[in-house]
Enzyme design. Structure first.
Site, PDB file in Angstrom:
ATOM      1  CD  GLU A 191      42.742 -33.764 -13.523  1.00 40.11           C
ATOM      2  OE1 GLU A 191      43.313 -32.662 -13.553  1.00 40.11           O
ATOM      3  OE2 GLU A 191      43.343 -34.835 -13.350  1.00 40.11           O
TER       4      GLU A 191
ATOM      5  CG  ASP B  84      41.651 -26.281 -18.148  1.00 46.05           C
ATOM      6  OD1 ASP B  84      41.307 -25.112 -18.391  1.00 46.05           O
ATOM      7  OD2 ASP B  84      42.277 -26.605 -17.112  1.00 46.05           O
TER       8      ASP B  84
ATOM      9  NE  ARG C 274      52.272   0.096 -25.585  1.00 50.74           N
ATOM     10  CZ  ARG C 274      51.349   0.862 -25.018  1.00 50.74           C
ATOM     11  NH1 ARG C 274      50.086   0.501 -25.032  1.00 50.74           N
ATOM     12  NH2 ARG C 274      51.692   1.974 -24.415  1.00 50.74           N
TER      13      ARG C 274
ATOM     14  CG  MET D 110      42.037 -19.920 -16.895  1.00 53.18           C
ATOM     15  SD  MET D 110      40.491 -20.320 -16.046  1.00 53.18           S
ATOM     16  CE  MET D 110      40.671 -19.291 -14.580  1.00 53.18           C
ATOM     17  N   GLY D 111      44.421 -22.933 -18.627  1.00 47.50           N
ATOM     18  CA  GLY D 111      44.951 -24.189 -19.149  1.00 47.50           C
ATOM     19  C   GLY D 111      46.016 -24.660 -18.191  1.00 47.50           C
TER      20      GLY D 111
ATOM     21  CD  GLN E 152      40.679 -17.636 -20.253  1.00 48.71           C
ATOM     22  OE1 GLN E 152      41.259 -18.362 -21.034  1.00 48.71           O
ATOM     23  NE2 GLN E 152      41.233 -17.280 -19.111  1.00 48.71           N
ATOM     24  NE  ARG E 153      35.895 -21.547 -13.856  1.00 46.35           N
ATOM     25  CZ  ARG E 153      36.688 -21.661 -12.779  1.00 46.35           C
ATOM     26  NH1 ARG E 153      37.939 -22.036 -12.936  1.00 46.35           N
ATOM     27  NH2 ARG E 153      36.233 -21.427 -11.584  1.00 46.35           N
TER      28      ARG E 153
HETATM   29  O1  F6P Z   1      40.046 -26.438 -14.254  1.00 46.99           O
HETATM   30  C1  F6P Z   1      39.569 -25.317 -14.882  1.00 46.99           C
HETATM   31  C2  F6P Z   1      40.322 -24.076 -14.440  1.00 46.99           C
HETATM   32  O2  F6P Z   1      39.657 -22.961 -14.978  1.00 46.99           O
HETATM   33  C3  F6P Z   1      41.817 -24.067 -14.815  1.00 46.99           C
HETATM   34  O3  F6P Z   1      42.045 -23.667 -16.142  1.00 46.99           O
HETATM   35  C4  F6P Z   1      42.364 -23.114 -13.793  1.00 46.99           C
HETATM   36  O4  F6P Z   1      43.730 -23.348 -13.539  1.00 46.99           O
HETATM   37  C5  F6P Z   1      41.557 -23.410 -12.568  1.00 46.99           C
HETATM   38  O5  F6P Z   1      40.337 -23.953 -13.024  1.00 46.99           O
HETATM   39  C6  F6P Z   1      41.302 -22.215 -11.674  1.00 46.99           C
HETATM   40  O6  F6P Z   1      40.630 -22.643 -10.557  1.00 46.99           O
HETATM   41  P1  F6P Z   1      39.922 -21.682  -9.483  1.00 46.99           P
HETATM   42  O7  F6P Z   1      38.668 -21.134 -10.112  1.00 46.99           O
HETATM   43  O8  F6P Z   1      39.626 -22.573  -8.348  1.00 46.99           O
HETATM   44  O9  F6P Z   1      40.883 -20.588  -9.177  1.00 46.99           O
END
Ligand code: F6P
Length: 349
Positions: free
Chosen positions: A105, A129, A164, A171-172, A281-282
């Site tokens: 966005e 996200d 446990r 993330m999100g 996750q990225r």
């Molecule tokens: O917008 C994608 C995202 O991975 C979000 O889920 C997360 O809050 C943010 O980016 C984290 O950003 P940065 O890598 O700048 O810490």
């Protein structure tokens, strides 16, 4: 008539960016015979005139690689004095035919503003996200969900062995797409998302009910942007890592998992642990779904340049790749569907 097409990747990186770049460059070379200017580090590269020409050599062997070969940043030209004017000047100095912005966005919001100022802008939707409107999916999301699901599977066996509660924070920022999909796929007992602020007592009640039924472990999946309802007024509280804002005004989220695990242990007496997945996750290789989606978006973007469809974004609708106005994508966040929430709820408690 110029034959130079610019491309940039902005915002948080995401698996599949390289597949988009590769597709744009391949179809630019043949059949379109365009030259591709790769700006380094998102909008920063356009502002500073830092770029490299992307050739066939630059893009060989990258379809399976995460990250972005042209780097990314959260630089926001709208926040920099004369930032937009500088970009317009540099666009014309280089003699671009069009500029393809791959982002979420924020990046696409800048693309929209530049398009309104007369630049030929094309958008490609990117974010793990999955919260961009106008497209059924963004690439990167499927990879993130699979990574989170794998983590939940692993945490499951250790939760069971130790009796446990395991809290998995995913993330999100604004939406619970990752939490819901990974939670459903991983068999979570509670899923907490930004769209539904929660009361800790109700979460604990549901866990207690489950444990009464003879299950003595539980999996709780929480999105980093989920909100606690606190106090008599049930005020919604976001958990922040610190008070710093990025250039787009976003806070740094993270840490809700720790608070949640602590509160669950205190209220229920069940031993609890937390796993925060964060940038795992990225990172790494995109799934096949994301590689194909990213490739299709890249091909569509360069076709849109060729057809003069400016001010638009490539989007997935059903099984088709279409083009939609940039405004449709950035004007509102795409929240999770009620249907998905209802599906997840069947398995809670
Ligand atoms: O917008 C994608 C995202 O991975 C979000 O889920 C997360 O809050 C943010 O980016 C984290 O950003 P940065 O890598 O700048 O810490």
């Amino acid at each position: 008539m110029s034959n130079k097409v610019g491309i940039l990747t902005g915002g948080g990186d995401c698996p599949g960016l390289n597949a988009v770049i590769r597709a744009v460059v391949r179809k630019s070379i043949e059949p379109y015979k365009y030259e591709v200017v790769g700006f380094i580090g998102g909008w920063r590269g356009v502002l500073d005139m830092e770029f490299e020409m992307l050739t066939r050599d630059s893009i060989t062997g990258i379809v399976h690689r995460g990250g972005t070969i042209i780097k990314t940043s959260r630089t926001n030209p709208l926040k920099i004095e004369n930032g937009i004017e500088q970009i317009i000047e540099n666009y014309h100095k280089i003699g671009l035919k069009a500029l393809i912005a791959i982002g979420g966005e924020d990046t696409l919001g800048v693309a929209k503003a530049l398009n309104e100022k007369g630049l030929n802008m094309i958008g490609v939707p990117k974010t793990i996200d999955n919260d961009l409107s106008g497209t059924d999916y963004t690439f990167g999301y499927d990879t993130a969900v699979n990574i989170a699901m794998d983590a939940i599977d692993r945490v499951h066996t250790t939760a069971e062995s130790h009796n446990r509660v395991m809290v998995v924070e995913v993330m999100g920022r604004h939406t619970g797409w990752i939490a819901l999909a990974a939670g459903i796929a991983g068999g979570a007992d509670v899923i907490l998302i930004p769209e539904r602020p929660f009361e800790i007592d109700k979460v604990c009640q549901s866990l207690k009910q489950r444990h009464k039924r003879g299950r003595d472990f539980s999996i709780v999946v929480v999105a980093e942007g989920a909100k606690f309802k606190v106090g008599p007024a049930k005020e919604e509280k976001l958990i922040l890592q610190d008070q710093k804002l990025d250039e787009f005004g976003h806070v740094r989220l993270g840490g809700i998992g720790n608070l949640l695990a602590q509160a669950i242990e205190e209220i229920t007496g069940f031993e609890s642990r937390v796993v925060i997945l964060g940038h795992i996750q990225r990172g790494g290789a995109p799934t096949a779904f994301d590689r194909v989606l990213a490739t299709r978006f890249g091909i569509k973007a360069i076709d849109m340049v060729h057809n003069g469809e400016f001010g638009k974004m490539a989007a997935l609708k059903g099984t088709e790749i279409i083009s939609i106005p940039l405004s449709e994508a950035v004007d509102k966040v795409k929240l999770v569907s009620e249907d998905l929430i209802k599906t997840a709820e069947v398995f809670f408690g």
